[in-house]
Write an enzyme that holds these catalytic residues in place. Structure first.
Site, PDB file in Angstrom:
ATOM      1  N   GLU A 116       0.834  -1.214   0.000  1.00  0.00           N
ATOM      2  CA  GLU A 116       0.000   0.000   0.000  1.00  0.00           C
ATOM      3  C   GLU A 116       0.866   1.260   0.000  1.00  0.00           C
ATOM      4  OE1 GLU A 116      -2.815   0.186   3.207  1.00  0.00           O
ATOM      5  OE2 GLU A 116      -3.713  -1.742   2.692  1.00  0.00           O
ATOM      6  N   GLU A 184      -8.552   2.323  -4.467  1.00  0.00           N
ATOM      7  CA  GLU A 184      -9.638   2.052  -3.508  1.00  0.00           C
ATOM      8  C   GLU A 184     -10.372   3.332  -3.146  1.00  0.00           C
ATOM      9  OE1 GLU A 184      -8.673  -0.558  -0.269  1.00  0.00           O
ATOM     10  OE2 GLU A 184     -10.571  -0.158   0.765  1.00  0.00           O
TER      11      GLU A 184
END
Ligand code: KIV
Length: 266
Positions: A116, A184
């Site tokens: 991430e 996301e």
């Protein structure tokens, strides 16, 4: 012989303007069935902290646990590409431990890892991992491991400026070597703009229909995890009811003497 999905397959799908599917899995049998169903990428998401282990956030899961789930899932998969999500703090301390931890996932059955976020350090990690033969999936927009710094579950890239920022980060990840990028909780139009300006495929997690791939947490898709359902998740079944009803029936059968029958004893 089934043709294994690889980084090349995913890239070709993007170039052909087609779509690919991504679901999470955390155990052998689920991985086997969703692989047989044709899901292209199976992600051992750190979402397992919440849906499989009952923690509040993804922060509580570690490398050792991710290895166990990676082993189980990869044993069930023949065709799909298996990607392990690197847990919180497993790649942040220094490059050597990042490579060691990511390498453990590959040794235990993953074909790639997901990490991430964006920073100059993360770019270096990605570069060194790809140089070491470890394909990396990036993850931008809302990044759950940054929950505390982002100040909650918030949509990212809402303004033109914010979308540009994500695009610039995505371009840097691409240059560092990622083979795909999860976006996301990004507005659909922003995700479209970002996706159109990249060479690698993007994967939507609540980022709309213009990405090459779509990812969901399998427990949301199966209707199994009911503590929280994101707006973008689609429930295709009611596994919670199925499990409850089977357990209830078994409990009744045991208690009223209906189980076991003559056919179920030696
Ligand atoms: O942990 C996870 O399951 C994920 C996906 C939903 C993208 O990161």
């Amino acid at each position: 012989m089934l043709k294994k999905v690889t980084v090349n397959t995913i890239q070709k799908i993007k170039e052909a303007g087609e779509k690919f599917s991504v679901l999470t899995a955390y155990d052998y049998s689920t991985a086997k069935y969703i692989d047989e169903a044709g899901i292209d990428i199976i992600l051992i998401g750190d979402s397992l902290a919440m849906v499989a282990l009952g923690y509040e956030t993804t922060h509580s899961v570690g490398v050792e646990e991710m290895i166990i789930f990676t082993k189980a899932v990869s044993k069930g998969v023949q065709r799909a590409m298996v990607v392990t999500d690197m847990p919180f703090m497993s790649y942040h301390c220094d490059i050597a431990s990042a490579i060691r931890n990511c390498g453990e996932m590959i040794k235990n059955g993953a074909n790639a890892v997901k990490i991430e976020g964006y920073s100059t350090y993360i770019l270096e990690v990605i570069k060194r991992l790809t140089e070491s033969g470890i394909p990396v999936m990036g993850h931008l927009g809302f990044t759950p491991q940054f929950l505390n710094t982002l100040g909650g579950y918030k949509i990212q890239g809402k303004t033109q400026e914010a979308a540009e920022k994500i695009l610039n980060q995505a371009r840097e990840l691409e240059k560092a070597g990622v083979f795909s990028i999860v976006l996301e909780m990004v507005p659909q139009e922003a995700a479209k703009y970002i996706s159109e300006n990249l060479t690698v495929p993007t994967i939507s997690c609540g980022a709309g229909k213009y990405c090459s791939g779509q990812v969901l947490v399998s427990d949301d898709v199966f209707g199994k995890f009911s503590n929280f359902k994101p707006k973008f998740a689609r429930k295709y079944g009611d596994m919670k009811a199925l499990i409850y009803n089977c357990a209830k029936k078994f409990d009744e059968d045991v208690k009223n003497g209906n189980y076991p029958s003559e056919d179920e004893v030696f």
